[in-house]
Design a protein around this motif. Structure first.
Motif, PDB file in Angstrom:
ATOM      1  N   ASN A   2       2.486   7.626  -2.282  1.00  0.00           N
ATOM      2  CA  ASN A   2       3.252   6.472  -1.800  1.00  0.00           C
ATOM      3  C   ASN A   2       2.370   5.548  -0.967  1.00  0.00           C
ATOM      4  OD1 ASN A   2       5.446   7.575  -3.068  1.00  0.00           O
ATOM      5  ND2 ASN A   2       6.796   7.450  -1.315  1.00  0.00           N
ATOM      6  N   ARG A   3       1.498   6.118  -0.141  1.00  0.00           N
ATOM      7  CA  ARG A   3       0.584   5.300   0.663  1.00  0.00           C
ATOM      8  C   ARG A   3      -0.365   4.513  -0.237  1.00  0.00           C
ATOM      9  NH1 ARG A   3      -1.132   9.704   5.251  1.00  0.00           N
ATOM     10  NH2 ARG A   3       0.918   9.878   6.236  1.00  0.00           N
ATOM     11  N   ILE A   4      -0.876   5.166  -1.263  1.00  0.00           N
ATOM     12  CA  ILE A   4      -1.772   4.498  -2.213  1.00  0.00           C
ATOM     13  C   ILE A   4      -1.022   3.384  -2.935  1.00  0.00           C
ATOM     14  CG2 ILE A   4      -3.062   4.808  -4.370  1.00  0.00           C
ATOM     15  CD1 ILE A   4      -3.743   7.679  -3.272  1.00  0.00           C
ATOM     16  N   ALA A   5       0.202   3.659  -3.352  1.00  0.00           N
ATOM     17  CA  ALA A   5       1.012   2.645  -4.030  1.00  0.00           C
ATOM     18  C   ALA A   5       1.265   1.456  -3.111  1.00  0.00           C
ATOM     19  CB  ALA A   5       2.331   3.251  -4.515  1.00  0.00           C
ATOM     20  N   SER A   6       1.495   1.726  -1.843  1.00  0.00           N
ATOM     21  CA  SER A   6       1.718   0.657  -0.875  1.00  0.00           C
ATOM     22  C   SER A   6       0.463  -0.207  -0.726  1.00  0.00           C
ATOM     23  CB  SER A   6       2.130   1.249   0.476  1.00  0.00           C
ATOM     24  OG  SER A   6       2.385   0.232   1.402  1.00  0.00           O
ATOM     25  N   ASP A   7      -0.695   0.430  -0.670  1.00  0.00           N
ATOM     26  CA  ASP A   7      -1.950  -0.315  -0.577  1.00  0.00           C
ATOM     27  C   ASP A   7      -2.197  -1.149  -1.837  1.00  0.00           C
ATOM     28  OD1 ASP A   7      -2.462   0.660   1.965  1.00  0.00           O
ATOM     29  OD2 ASP A   7      -3.857   2.210   1.279  1.00  0.00           O
ATOM     30  N   LYS A   8      -1.857  -0.596  -2.991  1.00  0.00           N
ATOM     31  CA  LYS A   8      -2.013  -1.353  -4.240  1.00  0.00           C
ATOM     32  C   LYS A   8      -1.076  -2.565  -4.257  1.00  0.00           C
ATOM     33  CE  LYS A   8      -3.752   2.310  -7.215  1.00  0.00           C
ATOM     34  NZ  LYS A   8      -3.503   3.171  -8.387  1.00  0.00           N
ATOM     35  N   LEU A   9       0.131  -2.381  -3.737  1.00  0.00           N
ATOM     36  CA  LEU A   9       1.058  -3.512  -3.627  1.00  0.00           C
ATOM     37  C   LEU A   9       0.477  -4.595  -2.724  1.00  0.00           C
ATOM     38  CD1 LEU A   9       4.624  -1.965  -3.204  1.00  0.00           C
ATOM     39  CD2 LEU A   9       3.886  -3.530  -4.994  1.00  0.00           C
ATOM     40  N   GLU A  10      -0.079  -4.183  -1.584  1.00  0.00           N
ATOM     41  CA  GLU A  10      -0.698  -5.136  -0.653  1.00  0.00           C
ATOM     42  C   GLU A  10      -1.756  -5.969  -1.362  1.00  0.00           C
ATOM     43  OE1 GLU A  10      -0.409  -6.003   2.590  1.00  0.00           O
ATOM     44  OE2 GLU A  10       0.983  -4.502   3.330  1.00  0.00           O
ATOM     45  N   LYS A  11      -2.598  -5.309  -2.135  1.00  0.00           N
ATOM     46  CA  LYS A  11      -3.673  -6.016  -2.833  1.00  0.00           C
ATOM     47  C   LYS A  11      -3.106  -6.951  -3.895  1.00  0.00           C
ATOM     48  CE  LYS A  11      -8.165  -5.481  -4.897  1.00  0.00           C
ATOM     49  NZ  LYS A  11      -9.265  -4.576  -5.202  1.00  0.00           N
ATOM     50  N   ALA A  12      -2.134  -6.488  -4.658  1.00  0.00           N
ATOM     51  CA  ALA A  12      -1.529  -7.326  -5.698  1.00  0.00           C
ATOM     52  C   ALA A  12      -0.853  -8.554  -5.092  1.00  0.00           C
ATOM     53  CB  ALA A  12      -0.534  -6.513  -6.525  1.00  0.00           C
ATOM     54  N   TYR A  13      -0.180  -8.347  -3.987  1.00  0.00           N
ATOM     55  CA  TYR A  13       0.512  -9.470  -3.350  1.00  0.00           C
ATOM     56  C   TYR A  13      -0.458 -10.407  -2.634  1.00  0.00           C
ATOM     57  CZ  TYR A  13       5.241  -8.409  -4.659  1.00  0.00           C
ATOM     58  OH  TYR A  13       6.395  -8.254  -5.398  1.00  0.00           O
ATOM     59  N   PHE A  14      -1.589  -9.897  -2.211  1.00  0.00           N
ATOM     60  CA  PHE A  14      -2.614 -10.778  -1.665  1.00  0.00           C
ATOM     61  C   PHE A  14      -3.004 -11.818  -2.717  1.00  0.00           C
ATOM     62  CE2 PHE A  14      -7.284 -11.518  -1.478  1.00  0.00           C
ATOM     63  CZ  PHE A  14      -7.291 -12.403  -0.409  1.00  0.00           C
ATOM     64  N   LEU A  15      -3.137 -11.388  -3.952  1.00  0.00           N
ATOM     65  CA  LEU A  15      -3.476 -12.320  -5.032  1.00  0.00           C
ATOM     66  C   LEU A  15      -2.362 -13.351  -5.228  1.00  0.00           C
ATOM     67  CD1 LEU A  15      -5.052  -9.794  -7.564  1.00  0.00           C
ATOM     68  CD2 LEU A  15      -6.236 -11.287  -5.930  1.00  0.00           C
ATOM     69  N   LYS A  16      -1.122 -12.925  -5.079  1.00  0.00           N
ATOM     70  CA  LYS A  16       0.005 -13.869  -5.169  1.00  0.00           C
ATOM     71  C   LYS A  16      -0.006 -14.830  -3.981  1.00  0.00           C
ATOM     72  CE  LYS A  16       3.137 -10.849  -7.726  1.00  0.00           C
ATOM     73  NZ  LYS A  16       4.498 -10.306  -7.812  1.00  0.00           N
ATOM     74  N   PHE A  17      -0.263 -14.284  -2.802  1.00  0.00           N
ATOM     75  CA  PHE A  17      -0.281 -15.115  -1.598  1.00  0.00           C
ATOM     76  C   PHE A  17      -1.350 -16.202  -1.700  1.00  0.00           C
ATOM     77  CE2 PHE A  17       1.247 -11.302   1.171  1.00  0.00           C
ATOM     78  CZ  PHE A  17       2.539 -11.467   0.697  1.00  0.00           C
ATOM     79  N   LYS A  18      -2.494 -15.871  -2.334  1.00  0.00           N
ATOM     80  CA  LYS A  18      -3.581 -16.839  -2.459  1.00  0.00           C
ATOM     81  C   LYS A  18      -3.196 -18.056  -3.292  1.00  0.00           C
ATOM     82  CE  LYS A  18      -7.469 -15.239  -3.874  1.00  0.00           C
ATOM     83  NZ  LYS A  18      -8.733 -14.606  -4.244  1.00  0.00           N
ATOM     84  N   THR A  19      -2.168 -17.915  -4.110  1.00  0.00           N
ATOM     85  CA  THR A  19      -1.714 -19.077  -4.897  1.00  0.00           C
ATOM     86  C   THR A  19      -0.820 -19.988  -4.056  1.00  0.00           C
ATOM     87  OG1 THR A  19       0.280 -18.015  -5.795  1.00  0.00           O
ATOM     88  CG2 THR A  19      -1.787 -17.709  -7.037  1.00  0.00           C
TER      89      THR A  19
END
Length: 119
Positions: free
Chosen positions: A73-90
């Protein structure tokens, strides 16, 4: 405090501290809260696993399964953070994303202090 009240306070705090425009905030916060909701679901799952671990009649394999699930779950949360960082950059510059992250930490610290002062 209701979730709606919490989010209103958080939105105002982060908007001010990160210097977001109304247009940026209008685009950013729906995506931000989508991430928060997904992370909360993962966190809730992890806490449910922790509660299962309080039973004294579990086997070593069951404890291992609980720990592995929590780590996943912690790893999944970190992966979400990274994926959403890419969304935030837009939506925002990296500078503003950085400022939002700092403001988020400050918001939670101040909220905890405030809760600690209430009887």
């Amino acid at each position: 405090m209701s979730q709606e009240e919490f989010r209103q306070k958080q939105t105002a705090f982060l908007t001010e501290r990160a210097g977001l425009t109304k247009e940026e905030a209008a685009k950013f916060f729906p995506v931000y809260y989508e991430l928060q909701d997904k992370k909360k679901a993962l966190n809730d799952q992890a806490w449910a696993k922790m509660r299962k671990g309080k039973h004294e009649d579990l086997t070593e394999a069951q404890y291992e399964s609980i720990i592995t699930s929590i780590l996943n779950n912690r790893i999944a949360s970190d992966k979400l953070e990274k994926a959403y960082f890419l969304k935030f950059k837009t939506i925002l510059s990296c500078e503003k994303i950085f400022k939002v992250q700092g403001a988020e930490m400050r918001f939670h610290r101040e909220l905890l202090k405030e809760l600690g002062r209430k009887p």
